[in-house]
Design a protein around this motif. Structure first.
Motif, PDB file in Angstrom:
ATOM      1  N   TYR A  94      53.269  44.299  44.252  1.00  0.00           N
ATOM      2  CA  TYR A  94      54.411  44.214  43.718  1.00  0.00           C
ATOM      3  C   TYR A  94      55.413  44.355  44.839  1.00  0.00           C
ATOM      4  CZ  TYR A  94      52.932  45.030  38.880  1.00  0.00           C
ATOM      5  OH  TYR A  94      52.542  44.922  37.561  1.00  0.00           O
ATOM      6  N   LYS A  95      56.262  43.297  44.814  1.00  0.00           N
ATOM      7  CA  LYS A  95      57.289  43.091  45.969  1.00  0.00           C
ATOM      8  C   LYS A  95      58.561  42.755  44.891  1.00  0.00           C
ATOM      9  CE  LYS A  95      58.869  40.376  49.632  1.00  0.00           C
ATOM     10  NZ  LYS A  95      58.846  39.041  50.015  1.00  0.00           N
ATOM     11  N   ASP A  96      59.490  43.580  45.023  1.00  0.00           N
ATOM     12  CA  ASP A  96      60.731  43.247  44.419  1.00  0.00           C
ATOM     13  C   ASP A  96      60.622  43.176  43.070  1.00  0.00           C
ATOM     14  OD1 ASP A  96      62.274  43.371  46.867  1.00  0.00           O
ATOM     15  OD2 ASP A  96      61.810  41.403  47.134  1.00  0.00           O
ATOM     16  N   GLY A  97      59.555  43.907  42.274  1.00  0.00           N
ATOM     17  CA  GLY A  97      59.423  43.868  40.914  1.00  0.00           C
ATOM     18  C   GLY A  97      58.560  42.648  40.442  1.00  0.00           C
ATOM     19  N   VAL A  98      58.140  41.815  41.233  1.00  0.00           N
ATOM     20  CA  VAL A  98      57.431  40.636  40.971  1.00  0.00           C
ATOM     21  C   VAL A  98      55.804  40.946  41.478  1.00  0.00           C
ATOM     22  CG1 VAL A  98      56.770  38.173  41.415  1.00  0.00           C
ATOM     23  CG2 VAL A  98      59.179  38.947  41.706  1.00  0.00           C
ATOM     24  N   LYS A  99      55.006  40.827  40.265  1.00  0.00           N
ATOM     25  CA  LYS A  99      53.679  41.076  40.443  1.00  0.00           C
ATOM     26  C   LYS A  99      52.779  39.895  40.931  1.00  0.00           C
ATOM     27  CE  LYS A  99      50.778  41.286  36.658  1.00  0.00           C
ATOM     28  NZ  LYS A  99      50.211  41.712  35.739  1.00  0.00           N
ATOM     29  N   TYR A 100      51.892  40.300  41.955  1.00  0.00           N
ATOM     30  CA  TYR A 100      51.030  39.172  42.344  1.00  0.00           C
ATOM     31  C   TYR A 100      49.813  39.631  42.303  1.00  0.00           C
ATOM     32  CZ  TYR A 100      55.625  37.872  45.006  1.00  0.00           C
ATOM     33  OH  TYR A 100      56.698  37.601  45.035  1.00  0.00           O
ATOM     34  N   ALA A 101      48.713  38.670  41.861  1.00  0.00           N
ATOM     35  CA  ALA A 101      47.586  38.908  41.633  1.00  0.00           C
ATOM     36  C   ALA A 101      46.586  38.348  42.490  1.00  0.00           C
ATOM     37  CB  ALA A 101      47.229  38.787  39.866  1.00  0.00           C
ATOM     38  N   LEU A 102      45.378  38.849  42.614  1.00  0.00           N
ATOM     39  CA  LEU A 102      44.001  38.270  43.235  1.00  0.00           C
ATOM     40  C   LEU A 102      42.996  38.943  42.267  1.00  0.00           C
ATOM     41  CD1 LEU A 102      43.321  36.432  45.492  1.00  0.00           C
ATOM     42  CD2 LEU A 102      42.762  38.417  46.961  1.00  0.00           C
ATOM     43  N   ARG A 103      42.241  38.170  41.694  1.00  0.00           N
ATOM     44  CA  ARG A 103      41.186  38.517  40.856  1.00  0.00           C
ATOM     45  C   ARG A 103      39.729  37.967  41.265  1.00  0.00           C
ATOM     46  NH1 ARG A 103      45.699  37.905  37.472  1.00  0.00           N
ATOM     47  NH2 ARG A 103      46.411  39.603  36.243  1.00  0.00           N
ATOM     48  N   GLY A 104      38.911  38.697  41.082  1.00  0.00           N
ATOM     49  CA  GLY A 104      37.488  38.254  41.342  1.00  0.00           C
ATOM     50  C   GLY A 104      36.484  39.262  41.059  1.00  0.00           C
ATOM     51  N   GLU A 105      35.286  39.098  41.489  1.00  0.00           N
ATOM     52  CA  GLU A 105      34.018  39.876  41.096  1.00  0.00           C
ATOM     53  C   GLU A 105      33.604  40.392  42.529  1.00  0.00           C
ATOM     54  OE1 GLU A 105      30.430  38.831  38.429  1.00  0.00           O
ATOM     55  OE2 GLU A 105      30.361  38.140  40.601  1.00  0.00           O
ATOM     56  N   GLU A 106      33.220  41.920  42.287  1.00  0.00           N
ATOM     57  CA  GLU A 106      32.733  42.600  43.605  1.00  0.00           C
ATOM     58  C   GLU A 106      31.530  42.025  43.958  1.00  0.00           C
ATOM     59  OE1 GLU A 106      31.627  46.583  43.175  1.00  0.00           O
ATOM     60  OE2 GLU A 106      30.338  46.228  41.255  1.00  0.00           O
ATOM     61  N   THR A 107      31.284  42.135  45.388  1.00  0.00           N
ATOM     62  CA  THR A 107      29.743  41.712  46.089  1.00  0.00           C
ATOM     63  C   THR A 107      29.124  43.122  46.043  1.00  0.00           C
ATOM     64  OG1 THR A 107      31.133  39.965  47.308  1.00  0.00           O
ATOM     65  CG2 THR A 107      28.918  40.622  48.183  1.00  0.00           C
ATOM     66  N   ILE A 108      27.859  43.249  45.792  1.00  0.00           N
ATOM     67  CA  ILE A 108      27.181  44.062  45.997  1.00  0.00           C
ATOM     68  C   ILE A 108      26.138  43.900  47.204  1.00  0.00           C
ATOM     69  CG2 ILE A 108      25.374  45.677  44.972  1.00  0.00           C
ATOM     70  CD1 ILE A 108      26.628  45.041  42.260  1.00  0.00           C
TER      71      ILE A 108
END
Length: 178
Positions: free
Chosen positions: A121-135
């Motif tokens: 979150y920067k200046d109230g704006v949400k930034y997202a990075l989504r994925g799956e964990e590596t085992i």
């Protein structure tokens, strides 16, 4: 006449929690005042799911809130904040504080890769990075083959995107030893 939003709010308000656990309570000060980041996790009543609650305040006033739920799993619920991901920092000398945190959220049965949500979150704006964990196992790695997927706002902020992409490999790695 009741609209769909009213029905949703009634359902959301009726979801209650049975236990609350504070995971993170981070406080810091800068020229704009006193800041607080609180991350809590609740088990929903009747063991029907879990709820993650993240709130950022400045001088006691709420800046933003994030709520996430994992509901109705046939197997086990995985909803855990990745401690090493939680940080407050600036990426350059001319910008303010940026909040970073990631968590695993999903239904699992056994040793399964779990979806990961990495937010800033920067200046109230949400930034997202989504994925799956590596085992990582003694026999090799699995999961996370597709890599993380950035949200629209993150794609536009190249400095932030690069930072989060670089941190992803450590945040999304789970070492499993048999």
């Amino acid at each position: 006449m009741i609209n769909k939003m009213s029905i949703f709010l009634i359902v959301l308000i009726s979801v209650s929690v049975s236990a609350s656990e504070e995971i993170i309570d981070k406080n810091w000060y800068n020229s704009s005042g006193a800041h607080s980041l609180v991350i809590m996790k609740d088990k929903l009543k009747g063991n029907t799911g879990e709820h993650l609650f993240v709130k950022k305040t400045t001088n006691g006033k709420q800046d933003w809130v994030l709520n996430d739920y994992v509901l109705s799993c046939d197997n086990d619920i995985e909803l855990h904040v990745i401690d090493s991901s939680v940080e407050v920092r600036s990426l350059s000398s001319n910008e303010g504080d940026i909040i970073f945190f990631a968590y695993k959220a999903g239904c699992v049965g056994g040793i399964d890769p779990v979806p990961i949500k990495y937010f800033s979150y920067k200046d109230g704006v949400k930034y997202a990075l989504r994925g799956e964990e590596t085992i990582q196992t003694p026999n090799g790695n699995y999961g996370g083959e597709g890599g993380p997927i950035p949200g629209r706002s993150l794609k536009k902020n190249t400095i932030l995107y690069k930072y989060m992409q670089d941190r992803w490999k450590d945040i999304a790695l789970r070492k499993y030893e048999e």
